[in-house]
Design a protein around this motif. Structure first.
Motif, mmCIF file in Angstrom:
data_model
loop_
_atom_site.group_PDB
_atom_site.id
_atom_site.type_symbol
_atom_site.label_atom_id
_atom_site.label_comp_id
_atom_site.label_asym_id
_atom_site.label_seq_id
_atom_site.Cartn_x
_atom_site.Cartn_y
_atom_site.Cartn_z
ATOM 1 N N ASP A 72 -27.004 20.684 -19.733
ATOM 2 C CA ASP A 72 -26.946 20.239 -20.997
ATOM 3 C C ASP A 72 -25.465 20.469 -21.501
ATOM 4 N N SER A 73 -24.430 19.786 -21.542
ATOM 5 C CA SER A 73 -24.159 18.451 -21.053
ATOM 6 C C SER A 73 -23.224 18.565 -19.803
ATOM 7 N N ILE A 74 -23.119 17.459 -19.212
ATOM 8 C CA ILE A 74 -22.219 17.299 -18.237
ATOM 9 C C ILE A 74 -20.704 17.712 -18.634
ATOM 10 N N GLN A 75 -20.346 16.896 -19.935
ATOM 11 C CA GLN A 75 -19.019 17.189 -20.558
ATOM 12 C C GLN A 75 -18.649 18.441 -20.715
ATOM 13 N N SER A 76 -19.562 19.442 -20.618
ATOM 14 C CA SER A 76 -19.256 20.880 -21.226
ATOM 15 C C SER A 76 -19.015 21.518 -20.037
ATOM 16 N N LEU A 77 -19.276 20.999 -18.606
ATOM 17 C CA LEU A 77 -19.175 21.779 -17.320
ATOM 18 C C LEU A 77 -17.726 21.522 -16.760
ATOM 19 N N GLN A 78 -17.326 22.541 -15.936
ATOM 20 C CA GLN A 78 -15.773 22.486 -15.585
ATOM 21 C C GLN A 78 -15.802 23.215 -14.101
ATOM 22 N N THR A 79 -14.943 22.732 -13.331
ATOM 23 C CA THR A 79 -14.846 23.389 -12.201
ATOM 24 C C THR A 79 -13.436 23.895 -11.988
ATOM 25 N N ASP A 80 -13.470 24.990 -11.333
ATOM 26 C CA ASP A 80 -12.071 25.865 -11.305
ATOM 27 C C ASP A 80 -11.134 25.307 -10.110
ATOM 28 N N CYS A 81 -11.789 24.357 -9.314
ATOM 29 C CA CYS A 81 -11.141 23.850 -8.093
ATOM 30 C C CYS A 81 -10.043 22.823 -8.591
ATOM 31 N N ILE A 82 -9.977 22.345 -9.743
ATOM 32 C CA ILE A 82 -9.048 21.434 -10.024
ATOM 33 C C ILE A 82 -8.676 21.946 -11.084
ATOM 34 N N ASP A 83 -7.281 21.363 -11.374
ATOM 35 C CA ASP A 83 -6.639 22.005 -12.715
ATOM 36 C C ASP A 83 -6.378 20.918 -13.840
ATOM 37 N N ALA A 84 -7.562 20.583 -14.537
ATOM 38 C CA ALA A 84 -7.655 19.709 -15.452
ATOM 39 C C ALA A 84 -8.568 20.337 -16.679
ATOM 40 N N SER A 85 -8.405 19.748 -17.767
ATOM 41 C CA SER A 85 -9.025 20.470 -18.876
ATOM 42 C C SER A 85 -10.273 19.828 -18.966
ATOM 43 N N PRO A 86 -11.537 20.545 -19.574
ATOM 44 C CA PRO A 86 -12.689 19.953 -19.478
ATOM 45 C C PRO A 86 -13.064 18.843 -20.466
#
Ligand code: TYD
Ligand code: MG
Length: 457
Positions: A174-188
């Motif tokens: 909850d929610s997918i928009q708040s999740l981020q991966t550190d493998c790519i360099d882009a903002s959440p």
């Protein structure tokens, strides 16, 4: 070393462009392209699985006959409406996306689902609310699950650590928009991040056979925020909708790789969570006993389920030059079309009258079978005569004023019969294999005949 490139991504549809443009060439929206970094040959936080698939066993092509045909096992929830919408529970190894407007009850629905799943282990990852907030919400709900784990991790790498530790039967994000991966360099929240973190969760789900439910925000235009792309990555797309001012909520299926998209679940939002509505028609009709003009009952179909809905119309003399038309819960263009049909084919002078229409319950229904009930409500309000409360209507109205057949008429009639209706008005082209016992089907060929049949004039 990963190669870094710059791409321009449309925040509406996710399409990638090599240069900035004012308009996205894929979806045609303006000013939605945003510069984002793309890394070629990127790694994922979910280790191993993607590497193995390149040269290992999984890439070997198999004959259709060599593939074991075990039926997909499903995690059957205690929520009958949720099971019904998904076609019998959450399929193992599936990724499901639940979309909906803010405040409609997505978090409540999934938290309730997690609590009802006891004794199964559930990991609920929320980047939106703190564990304390979730606990407060959980105390309002009348269920308990000692095996519910909460986490407010926002990095996918961290989520995979938690998954290793907890080994849950279901993961909720909850929610997918708040999740981020550190493998790519882009903002959440950017399309690239969204796609990358969803892809990692899809890999995890397929490799471990653990089902995942993701919550996704909806844009103002009603699309799942930004990423049309997400819809391609996931197995099922569910939408939770309703009018926040009303108690009813509908769980609709927009895409389902494991079943039909015609099923649907109905809930009521209560003080202590969402309650399943086993018999929606009964709770949607509120006018019982009261004789009111301008009100009629439509027998519609929501998904595969027959649903009886009340339609209300008010016809009054137009005070200003141009008469007003307004529709709530119904397509305004279709209302204008029906009024034109009434004027031309049945001789009603509605051009000097204001018409207001309201489909009660706050439920959006697109079934054309609502047409006849709309016309009946308008005629009833115009002549100030009541329609007997045990009459109901189900037919589409064509441009020549003819009544057209509706699909699946038999389940509709038996639902109306079950609820005690005595007459159902329908098109002569709807053939019934067996005449019903308790309810009389009244066949009408043209809208002009409806007045005679209803009010004898
Ligand atoms: P929520 O699940 O937070 O919505 P979303 O996750 O889709 O943004 O639901 C929020 C609304 O639901 C909020 O206005 C309060 C209401 N609500 C109830 O009416 N009863 C309840 O038992 C709960 C938990 C929430
Ligand atoms: Mg929420």
């Amino acid at each position: 070393m990963a190669k870094v490139k710059i791409g321009y991504f449309c925040q509406n549809c996710g399409a990638q462009h090599s240069q900035w443009m004012g308009q996205c060439t894929h979806c045609g929206t303006w000013n939605t392209l945003v510069e984002e970094r793309v890394e070629k040959g990127q790694k994922t936080a979910f280790g191993g699985a993607s590497q193995a698939s390149h040269h290992g066993e999984r890439s070997k092509a198999l004959r259709l006959g060599e593939i074991k045909a075990e039926s997909a096992s499903r995690l059957c929830t205690r929520d009958a409406e949720f099971n019904r919408a998904l076609g019998g529970g959450i399929t193992a190894g599936s990724v499901n996306l639940l979309g909906g407007e803010p405040g409609i009850g997505k978090s409540t629905l999934l938290l309730q689902l997690a609590l009802q799943l006891a004794p199964h282990k559930v990991l609920y990852v929320s980047g939106e609310e703190s564990p304390l907030q979730i606990k407060r919400r959980a105390t309002r709900l009348p269920f308990e699950n000692p095996h519910l784990f909460l986490s407010n991790e926002t990095q996918t790498r961290g989520v995979f650590h938690q998954l290793d530790r907890v080994q849950p039967d279901l993961l909720i994000v909850d929610s997918i928009q708040s999740l981020q991966t550190d493998c790519i360099d882009a903002s959440p929240g950017t399309v690239v991040q969204l796609r990358a973190s969803t892809a990692e969760l899809v890999q995890f789900s397929k490799a471990s056979n653990t089902p995942v439910v993701l919550i996704g925000h909806i844009t103002k235009a009603g699309q799942l925020a930004g990423p049309k792309v997400l819809e391609h990555l996931v197995d099922t797309v569910l939408q939770f909708e309703g009018d926040p001012n009303h108690v009813h909520r509908i769980l609709r299926v927009l895409k389902n790789r494991f079943g039909s998209t015609s099923a649907l679940g109905v809930y009521e939002m209560r003080e202590n969570g969402l309650r399943e509505v086993a018999n929606p028609s009964d709770s949607l009709i509120t006018r019982k006993g009261a004789q009111l003009s301008g009100s009629s009952i439509a027998v519609t179909l929501a998904g595969m389920r027959p649903l009886l809905i009340e339609v209300q119309a008010l016809v009054s003399s137009a005070v200003y030059g141009t008469p007003q038309r307004s529709a709530t819960g119904y397509d305004a263009k279709r209302l204008n079309m029906l009024l034109a049909v009434l004027e031309k084919r049945a001789g009603f002078e509605l051009g000097t009258k204001d018409v207001f229409l309201n489909v009660t319950g706050g439920i959006r229904v697109t079934d054309p079978a609502l047409d006849l009930a709309v016309i009946a409500a308008i005629l009833s309000s115009d002549s100030d005569s009541c329609i007997p409360e045990n009459y109901c209507f189900t037919a589409e109205v064509g441009l020549s004023g003819e009544l057209r057949a509706v699909r699946r008429v038999e389940p509709r009639i038996s639902e109306a019969e079950k609820l005690g209706f005595k007459k159902v008005f329908l098109s002569p082209y709807n053939h019934l294999s067996q005449e019903p016992k308790e309810i009389e089907p009244v066949r009408i060929a043209k809208v002009a005949d409806l007045c005679q049949a209803l009010f004898q004039f």
